[in-house]
Design an enzyme around this catalytic site. Structure first.
Site, PDB file in Angstrom:
ATOM      1  N   SER A 141      27.278  15.220  66.207  1.00 34.54           N
ATOM      2  CA  SER A 141      26.484  14.688  65.591  1.00 34.54           C
ATOM      3  C   SER A 141      27.342  13.714  64.746  1.00 34.54           C
ATOM      4  O   SER A 141      28.675  13.724  64.719  1.00 34.54           O
ATOM      5  CB  SER A 141      24.590  14.360  64.797  1.00 34.54           C
ATOM      6  OG  SER A 141      24.469  13.030  64.829  1.00 34.54           O
ATOM      7  N   ASP A 173      17.563  10.943  73.904  1.00 29.84           N
ATOM      8  CA  ASP A 173      18.596  10.832  72.130  1.00 29.84           C
ATOM      9  C   ASP A 173      18.202   9.282  72.107  1.00 29.84           C
ATOM     10  O   ASP A 173      18.945   8.012  72.472  1.00 29.84           O
ATOM     11  CB  ASP A 173      20.062  11.064  72.093  1.00 29.84           C
ATOM     12  CG  ASP A 173      20.496  11.536  71.334  1.00 29.84           C
ATOM     13  OD1 ASP A 173      20.278  10.630  70.115  1.00 29.84           O
ATOM     14  OD2 ASP A 173      21.696  12.294  71.418  1.00 29.84           O
ATOM     15  N   HIS A 180      18.627  14.722  70.219  1.00 27.50           N
ATOM     16  CA  HIS A 180      19.063  15.069  69.484  1.00 27.50           C
ATOM     17  C   HIS A 180      19.922  15.920  68.876  1.00 27.50           C
ATOM     18  O   HIS A 180      18.628  15.502  68.245  1.00 27.50           O
ATOM     19  CB  HIS A 180      19.823  13.799  69.115  1.00 27.50           C
ATOM     20  CG  HIS A 180      20.634  13.212  67.446  1.00 27.50           C
ATOM     21  ND1 HIS A 180      21.625  12.641  68.036  1.00 27.50           N
ATOM     22  CD2 HIS A 180      20.918  13.283  66.440  1.00 27.50           C
ATOM     23  CE1 HIS A 180      22.164  12.405  67.185  1.00 27.50           C
ATOM     24  NE2 HIS A 180      21.665  13.310  66.518  1.00 27.50           N
TER      25      HIS A 180
END
Length: 406
Positions: free
Chosen positions: A50, A137, A169
């Site tokens: 991320s 996600d 995620h």
């Protein structure tokens, strides 16, 4: 729901809300104070989740002469955010707003390379790149991750893109403490018997030996201030401590180096050693002659979730070689092979020379930055007018990274 999640996540990228965490120290050894000594590094790679995935891409692109490949969980293409938190939120996580196309970001990269603020993108050709996005996600949209795949492929990278997992995620590991579809602290998930870490390393290295069942290396805790420009990690939203897992064979023989960057809500000051313990990299490090470097971000004004800077909360130069966090991580990498920390040289003209160019060109060269469609000189923050290719201005560098109107 996804808009609410994006607002909760601010601009970063891992986690929608902090939850309680039961820390485990079963696998990773207790940290021992030390320094980043000189090792025989045969290749350098970068990975991240991320915000750490965005940062991993920035490092790979800006320093493509140094990094030889990248593994990225859930992130978008280089400088998608364009130094704007709203763009980060609504175009580069959710897709409610229009974002730069991969082709536009590729041209931006070429322009910056021509200005010397990033390495030539030709270096990316042939590099192994492994990408991951889970179907559960809802933090970073699949289309954004697709853009990253296109960006790399257009530059000739050898891309493997795993987008069939039902993961949320998170970093996905065979020993992750969370269920596969979860998006919650500490953002390390387990998806049955699958092993994305093995898949990633196998693509990056060509082959990978089976993971160790127990660890025999050491976890070095070092002071990051040595590597941060100015010597104050907090000033660039980095923690005081960083970590490196060093297998025994690497203390005396050649080894690869993997830089691994956590996501938001995943920094050491909040979740402890969760990623280092459950990310399943150290287990492969022991059997594949690989050191794992774990730099640490932390919180500051504009970054309450401890994300890496991929939208400009700390510096408008965040995606360039001169970006403070970028410089710090690269200094760590260089120290691993025995080099002394350095500050990248400026790639601009002498302090007395005026540079006349479009405001767009000034920003791509790192001489200025754009906010809400207006352009401002780097350092002095003097207004230069509209941010486009038609409005031109003349500025000069009066001191390193400090630009003023001529």
């Amino acid at each position: 729901m996804r808009l609410r999640n994006a607002l909760l996540a601010l601009a970063a990228a891992t986690g929608l809300a902090a939850t309680g965490l039961s820390m485990s120290t079963a696998a990773v050894p207790a940290p021992q104070p030390g320094t980043l000594g000189g090792y025989d590094i045969t290749g350098t790679y970068v990975s991240g989740l991320s915000s750490g995935g965005f940062m991993a891409n920035q490092l790979h692109v800006a320093y493509s002469g140094l990094f030889q490949g990248a593994g990225i969980f859930s992130a978008g293409a280089y400088d998608c955010a364009q130094n704007n938190v709203n763009t980060a939120l609504y175009a580069c996580m959710d897709t409610y707003q229009q974002r730069k196309t991969p082709a536009e970001l590729e041209q931006l990269t070429r322009n910056r390379a021509a200005a010397g603020t990033v390495d030539p993108p030709q270096n990316l050709s042939g590099d192994p790149v492994w990408l991951f996005h889970g179907s559960a996600d809802d933090t970073v949209d699949r289309a954004v991750n697709d853009d990253l795949a296109t960006y790399y492929r257009d530059f000739g990278a050898r891309v493997v893109y795993n987008n069939t997992s039902a993961a949320g995620h998170a970093w996905v590991s065979p020993i992750g403490p969370n269920s596969c579809g979860a998006t919650s602290s500490p953002y390390v998930n387990r998806c049955g018997t699958t092993d994305p870490v093995k898949e990633m390393l196998g693509h990056l290295f060509g082959q990978v030996n089976a993971a160790a069942s127990t660890l025999s290396g050491k976890l070095v805790q070092f002071d990051q201030s040595t590597y941060v420009p100015g010597g104050n990690p907090a000033s660039v939203s980095m923690g005081r401590e960083g970590f490196a897992y060093v297998p025994r064979p690497c203390e005396s023989g050649p080894c690869k180096l993997m830089v691994t960057l956590h996501g938001c809500y995943q920094y050491y000051g909040l979740v402890g050693n969760a990623l280092m313990d459950k990310g399943y990299l150290n287990e492969y490090a022991d059997t594949n002659n690989m050191i794992v470097l774990y730099p640490q971000a932390t919180t500051m004004t504009g970054n309450p979730r401890g994300c890496w800077d991929w939208w400009g909360y700390q510096s408008a130069q965040y995606p360039l070689k001169s970006g403070p966090q970028m410089t710090a991580v690269v200094n760590m990498v260089k120290a691993m092979s025995g080099a002394r920390p350095t500050t990248p040289p400026t790639t601009t003209t002498s302090t007395s020379d005026c540079v006349t160019a479009s405001n767009y060109a000034h920003t791509t060269a790192g001489r200025a930055y754009a906010v809400a469609g207006q352009t401002y000189a780097m350092g002095s923050n003097q207004a230069l007018g509209l941010w486009n290719t038609f409005t031109s201005s003349s500025i000069r560098q009066s001191s390193p990274n400090y630009w003023v109107k001529c």
